[in-house]
Design a protein around this motif. Structure first.
Motif, PDB file in Angstrom:
ATOM      1  N   PHE A   1       0.782  -1.095  -0.019  1.00 12.84           N
ATOM      2  CA  PHE A   1       0.000  -0.001  -0.001  1.00 12.84           C
ATOM      3  C   PHE A   1       0.634   1.222  -0.075  1.00 12.84           C
ATOM      4  CE2 PHE A   1      -1.700   3.183   2.865  1.00 12.84           C
ATOM      5  CZ  PHE A   1      -2.637   4.046   2.117  1.00 12.84           C
ATOM      6  N   PHE A   2       1.926   1.230   0.781  1.00 15.78           N
ATOM      7  CA  PHE A   2       2.669   2.468   1.040  1.00 15.78           C
ATOM      8  C   PHE A   2       3.524   2.932  -0.114  1.00 15.78           C
ATOM      9  CE2 PHE A   2       1.643   1.844   5.439  1.00 15.78           C
ATOM     10  CZ  PHE A   2       0.857   2.992   5.936  1.00 15.78           C
ATOM     11  N   PHE A   3       4.087   1.919  -0.937  1.00 14.24           N
ATOM     12  CA  PHE A   3       4.714   1.940  -2.078  1.00 14.24           C
ATOM     13  C   PHE A   3       4.034   2.913  -3.236  1.00 14.24           C
ATOM     14  CE2 PHE A   3       7.488  -2.060  -1.489  1.00 14.24           C
ATOM     15  CZ  PHE A   3       8.456  -1.167  -0.757  1.00 14.24           C
ATOM     16  N   ASN A   4       2.631   2.420  -3.325  1.00 15.42           N
ATOM     17  CA  ASN A   4       1.837   3.134  -4.153  1.00 15.42           C
ATOM     18  C   ASN A   4       1.426   4.597  -3.883  1.00 15.42           C
ATOM     19  OD1 ASN A   4       1.304   1.037  -5.911  1.00 15.42           O
ATOM     20  ND2 ASN A   4      -0.492   0.415  -4.950  1.00 15.42           N
ATOM     21  N   THR A   5       1.330   4.746  -2.548  1.00 16.79           N
ATOM     22  CA  THR A   5       0.908   6.049  -1.979  1.00 16.79           C
ATOM     23  C   THR A   5       2.289   6.995  -2.167  1.00 16.79           C
ATOM     24  OG1 THR A   5      -0.609   5.136  -0.315  1.00 16.79           O
ATOM     25  CG2 THR A   5       0.105   7.341   0.194  1.00 16.79           C
ATOM     26  N   LEU A   6       3.364   6.352  -1.836  1.00 16.78           N
ATOM     27  CA  LEU A   6       4.450   7.218  -1.926  1.00 16.78           C
ATOM     28  C   LEU A   6       4.938   7.719  -3.399  1.00 16.78           C
ATOM     29  CD1 LEU A   6       7.096   5.321   0.441  1.00 16.78           C
ATOM     30  CD2 LEU A   6       6.208   7.757   0.726  1.00 16.78           C
ATOM     31  N   ASN A   7       4.485   6.805  -4.282  1.00 21.47           N
ATOM     32  CA  ASN A   7       4.407   7.273  -5.686  1.00 21.47           C
ATOM     33  C   ASN A   7       3.568   8.436  -6.040  1.00 21.47           C
ATOM     34  OD1 ASN A   7       6.209   5.293  -6.480  1.00 21.47           O
ATOM     35  ND2 ASN A   7       4.668   3.690  -6.999  1.00 21.47           N
ATOM     36  N   ASN A   8       2.338   8.467  -5.421  1.00 19.82           N
ATOM     37  CA  ASN A   8       1.424   9.372  -5.499  1.00 19.82           C
ATOM     38  C   ASN A   8       1.968  10.865  -5.023  1.00 19.82           C
ATOM     39  OD1 ASN A   8      -0.220   7.465  -6.241  1.00 19.82           O
ATOM     40  ND2 ASN A   8      -1.788   7.777  -4.625  1.00 19.82           N
ATOM     41  N   LEU A   9       2.943  10.650  -3.757  1.00 15.63           N
ATOM     42  CA  LEU A   9       3.244  11.780  -3.060  1.00 15.63           C
ATOM     43  C   LEU A   9       4.554  12.246  -4.093  1.00 15.63           C
ATOM     44  CD1 LEU A   9       3.850  13.738  -0.848  1.00 15.63           C
ATOM     45  CD2 LEU A   9       4.953  11.799   0.517  1.00 15.63           C
ATOM     46  N   TYR A  10       5.170  11.345  -4.593  1.00 18.81           N
ATOM     47  CA  TYR A  10       6.364  11.863  -5.543  1.00 18.81           C
ATOM     48  C   TYR A  10       6.059  12.725  -6.505  1.00 18.81           C
ATOM     49  CZ  TYR A  10      10.198  11.156  -9.066  1.00 18.81           C
ATOM     50  OH  TYR A  10      11.028  11.493  -9.927  1.00 18.81           O
ATOM     51  N   ALA A  11       4.770  12.047  -7.220  1.00 15.39           N
ATOM     52  CA  ALA A  11       4.211  12.980  -8.442  1.00 15.39           C
ATOM     53  C   ALA A  11       3.984  14.379  -8.028  1.00 15.39           C
ATOM     54  CB  ALA A  11       2.903  12.257  -8.892  1.00 15.39           C
ATOM     55  N   LEU A  12       3.396  14.574  -6.805  1.00 19.38           N
ATOM     56  CA  LEU A  12       2.963  15.785  -6.397  1.00 19.38           C
ATOM     57  C   LEU A  12       4.243  16.928  -5.858  1.00 19.38           C
ATOM     58  CD1 LEU A  12       0.075  14.894  -3.841  1.00 19.38           C
ATOM     59  CD2 LEU A  12      -0.216  16.232  -6.052  1.00 19.38           C
ATOM     60  N   THR A  13       5.236  16.174  -5.320  1.00 22.25           N
ATOM     61  CA  THR A  13       6.708  16.852  -5.131  1.00 22.25           C
ATOM     62  C   THR A  13       7.102  17.532  -6.379  1.00 22.25           C
ATOM     63  OG1 THR A  13       7.606  14.986  -4.826  1.00 22.25           O
ATOM     64  CG2 THR A  13       6.816  15.990  -2.845  1.00 22.25           C
ATOM     65  N   ILE A  14       7.051  16.529  -7.388  1.00 24.07           N
ATOM     66  CA  ILE A  14       7.820  17.062  -8.711  1.00 24.07           C
ATOM     67  C   ILE A  14       7.105  18.345  -9.123  1.00 24.07           C
ATOM     68  CG2 ILE A  14       8.001  16.520 -11.110  1.00 24.07           C
ATOM     69  CD1 ILE A  14      10.073  14.910  -9.561  1.00 24.07           C
ATOM     70  N   LYS A  15       5.717  18.295  -8.725  1.00 23.08           N
ATOM     71  CA  LYS A  15       5.058  19.586  -9.549  1.00 23.08           C
ATOM     72  C   LYS A  15       4.967  20.704  -8.622  1.00 23.08           C
ATOM     73  CE  LYS A  15       2.002  16.315 -12.087  1.00 23.08           C
ATOM     74  NZ  LYS A  15       0.710  15.985 -12.119  1.00 23.08           N
ATOM     75  N   ASN A  16       5.737  20.511  -7.212  1.00 25.91           N
ATOM     76  CA  ASN A  16       6.124  21.338  -6.206  1.00 25.91           C
ATOM     77  C   ASN A  16       4.423  21.851  -5.727  1.00 25.91           C
ATOM     78  OD1 ASN A  16       8.555  21.861  -6.221  1.00 25.91           O
ATOM     79  ND2 ASN A  16       8.535  23.126  -8.120  1.00 25.91           N
ATOM     80  N   SER A  17       3.543  20.855  -5.758  1.00 20.55           N
ATOM     81  CA  SER A  17       2.135  21.220  -5.385  1.00 20.55           C
ATOM     82  C   SER A  17       2.030  21.651  -3.943  1.00 20.55           C
ATOM     83  CB  SER A  17       1.205  19.953  -5.757  1.00 20.55           C
ATOM     84  OG  SER A  17      -0.119  19.940  -5.067  1.00 20.55           O
ATOM     85  N   LYS A  18       0.976  22.449  -3.743  1.00 19.76           N
ATOM     86  CA  LYS A  18       0.714  22.980  -2.335  1.00 19.76           C
ATOM     87  C   LYS A  18       0.304  22.008  -1.398  1.00 19.76           C
ATOM     88  CE  LYS A  18       0.401  27.911  -3.501  1.00 19.76           C
ATOM     89  NZ  LYS A  18      -0.300  28.975  -3.585  1.00 19.76           N
ATOM     90  N   GLN A  19      -0.321  20.909  -2.056  1.00 16.05           N
ATOM     91  CA  GLN A  19      -1.069  19.891  -1.480  1.00 16.05           C
ATOM     92  C   GLN A  19      -0.193  18.686  -0.959  1.00 16.05           C
ATOM     93  OE1 GLN A  19      -3.598  18.905  -4.912  1.00 16.05           O
ATOM     94  NE2 GLN A  19      -5.462  19.263  -3.767  1.00 16.05           N
ATOM     95  N   ALA A  20       0.990  18.874  -1.129  1.00 18.52           N
ATOM     96  CA  ALA A  20       1.918  17.970  -0.683  1.00 18.52           C
ATOM     97  C   ALA A  20       2.196  18.005   0.941  1.00 18.52           C
ATOM     98  CB  ALA A  20       3.580  18.145  -1.236  1.00 18.52           C
ATOM     99  N   PRO A  21       2.252  19.014   1.460  1.00 15.33           N
ATOM    100  CA  PRO A  21       2.133  19.029   2.945  1.00 15.33           C
ATOM    101  C   PRO A  21       0.946  18.060   3.635  1.00 15.33           C
ATOM    102  CG  PRO A  21       2.752  20.994   2.368  1.00 15.33           C
ATOM    103  CD  PRO A  21       2.297  20.129   1.004  1.00 15.33           C
ATOM    104  N   GLU A  22      -0.296  18.558   2.839  1.00 14.58           N
ATOM    105  CA  GLU A  22      -1.611  17.667   3.442  1.00 14.58           C
ATOM    106  C   GLU A  22      -1.416  16.307   3.053  1.00 14.58           C
ATOM    107  OE1 GLU A  22      -6.240  17.847   2.492  1.00 14.58           O
ATOM    108  OE2 GLU A  22      -4.892  19.197   1.511  1.00 14.58           O
ATOM    109  N   VAL A  23      -0.949  16.025   2.082  1.00 17.49           N
ATOM    110  CA  VAL A  23      -0.295  14.400   1.653  1.00 17.49           C
ATOM    111  C   VAL A  23       0.263  13.941   2.746  1.00 17.49           C
ATOM    112  CG1 VAL A  23       0.326  12.819  -0.048  1.00 17.49           C
ATOM    113  CG2 VAL A  23      -1.166  14.801  -0.595  1.00 17.49           C
ATOM    114  N   ILE A  24       1.188  14.690   3.127  1.00 18.31           N
ATOM    115  CA  ILE A  24       2.263  13.928   4.012  1.00 18.31           C
ATOM    116  C   ILE A  24       1.759  13.729   5.290  1.00 18.31           C
ATOM    117  CG2 ILE A  24       4.662  14.454   5.225  1.00 18.31           C
ATOM    118  CD1 ILE A  24       5.633  16.089   2.959  1.00 18.31           C
ATOM    119  N   LEU A  25       0.821  14.711   5.752  1.00 19.98           N
ATOM    120  CA  LEU A  25       0.171  14.624   7.151  1.00 19.98           C
ATOM    121  C   LEU A  25      -0.641  13.442   7.103  1.00 19.98           C
ATOM    122  CD1 LEU A  25      -0.136  15.858   9.724  1.00 19.98           C
ATOM    123  CD2 LEU A  25      -1.887  17.001   8.828  1.00 19.98           C
ATOM    124  N   LYS A  26      -1.434  13.472   6.077  1.00 20.83           N
ATOM    125  CA  LYS A  26      -2.543  12.219   5.922  1.00 20.83           C
ATOM    126  C   LYS A  26      -1.747  10.863   5.865  1.00 20.83           C
ATOM    127  CE  LYS A  26      -6.421  14.588   4.053  1.00 20.83           C
ATOM    128  NZ  LYS A  26      -7.244  14.054   5.219  1.00 20.83           N
TER     129      LYS A  26
END
Length: 377
Positions: free
Chosen positions: A202-227
């Motif tokens: 499960f976490f491999f898939n979720t970290l892939n999602n987070l990686y995509a957001l950090t590449i785009k410098n998304s402001k939602q990345a911190p919220e994803v990290i918290l969740k």
């Protein structure tokens, strides 16, 4: 059948050997076969046939256990000494013979099942000591041989051996309990292993999602990290428990859904109806997440638009139901052979055995999975 006979041919050999031995010993007067009670001869033949067969069947094992073999040989020698004493003294139901035979049988039992004898020696003594003393009283102090034989005729002394089936049943219970404990320990170990496989998956898939957001410098990345942090905490601490509150599982699923909503730019219609569920119910942790994850991976991700996931969690008088339905693109979807669903099925079989049902209904472009679990299983 031929393989079975080859494997256990030692027992056939044991029966073939014991029958002529019986008649030879009877002919020379060492034993007396009851001619009118054939069933006794058959029972004796089975018992002694098995005793002869066991060393043959386990010959290689016995080669490594020489001390035990010597003990068995001493006991066999003791048995024949008992026969010789009985033959020499020519006394019906000779007490000395009885003592020697009791020592022989309990010695044999101690070699075969030492832990059982050590555990229940007090019970065995409590049963057999009064019976043996009663036998000695009848045989030596009841008024002579004729009086004893009259008592024996009215009250056959086979009752002396009545506790044997009781002790045998106790031994069988011990073996059954040991097997059940072994199965339980094996199941716990396997469940723990399956959980350790589920969590990284499960976490491999979720970290892939987070990686995509950090590449785009998304402001939602911190919220994803918290969740993600909250979900990891739940997985590590709650996931190790045997059961959790179903409300906690619901919150866990909501967090997962929110993570994916943050990830996807396309419109995804996700509904999660759990209004008809008692929040105090308990379930095994991390069961539903696999089905939800598959709905995203093999459904939403195959569609460019109009993707949906409908989730229903409800109960009736006996069962908890989890239904999840999603659409997919038949051209893009592939059969899943991942460890997630395989481990879910294995966990369900270990945790709920016959008290659950997992069914899949697939059409051209929709996929619905229903998990049904017995309450308080």
């Amino acid at each position: 059948m031929i393989k079975f006979l080859k494997k256990y041919k030692a027992f056939l050999i044991g029966f073939i050997i014991i029958i002529p031995i019986f008649y030879i010993l009877d002919s020379i007067g060492l034993i007396l076969l009851p001619e009118e009670r054939t069933y006794e001869i058959i029972i004796y033949a089975i018992i002694w046939g098995v005793l002869i067969a066991l060393p043959i069947h386990n010959f290689n094992y016995l080669k490594r256990k020489r001390k035990m073999v010597l003990k068995v040989l001493y006991l066999i020698a003791l048995f024949f000494i008992a026969l010789l004493v009985d033959s020499y003294m020519s006394m019906p139901d000779n007490p000395i013979t009885f003592i020697l035979l009791i020592v022989f049988w309990f010695g044999f039992a101690y070699i075969l099942i030492p832990k059982f004898i050590k555990k229940y020696w007090k019970l065995i003594t409590l049963i057999y000591a009064p019976l043996f003393l009663y036998f000695i009283y009848l045989r030596l102090f009841s008024g002579g041989l004729e009086a004893y034989l009259k008592i024996k005729e009215d009250f056959p002394f086979y009752s002396f051996f009545l506790p044997i089936p009781i002790l045998f049943l106790v031994w069988l219970f011990e073996q059954w309990k040991w097997i059940q404990n072994l199965k339980a320990e094996k199941a716990k170990t396997e469940i723990s292993l399956l959980r350790s496989q589920i969590n990284p998956h499960f976490f491999f898939n979720t970290l892939n999602n987070l990686y995509a957001l950090t590449i785009k410098n998304s402001k939602q990345a911190p919220e994803v990290i918290l969740k993600l942090s909250d979900m990891m905490r739940y997985t590590i601490y709650e996931g190790e428990k045997e059961t959790v509150k179903i409300l906690d599982e619901i919150d866990y699923l909501h967090n997962y859904i929110e993570l994916h909503k943050i990830r996807y730019k396309k419109s995804v219609d996700i509904t999660f109806n759990h209004s008809n569920i008692d929040p105090g119910l308990n379930v095994a942790p991390l069961l539903y997440i696999i089905l939800l994850e598959n709905a995203f991976k093999h459904g939403v991700e195959t569609l460019s638009e109009n993707a949906y996931i409908n989730i229903y969690l409800f109960e009736d008088n006996d069962f908890i139901y989890f239904k999840i339905k999603n659409n997919f693109d038949p051209k893009e979807a592939q059969e899943s052979n991942g460890i997630g669903l395989h481990n879910l099925k294995r966990r369900l079989s270990l945790l709920y055995k016959e008290k659950h049902q997992l069914s899949v209904d697939r059409t051209k472009n929709t996929h619905q999975t229903t998990l049904k679990i017995l309450k308080h299983a």
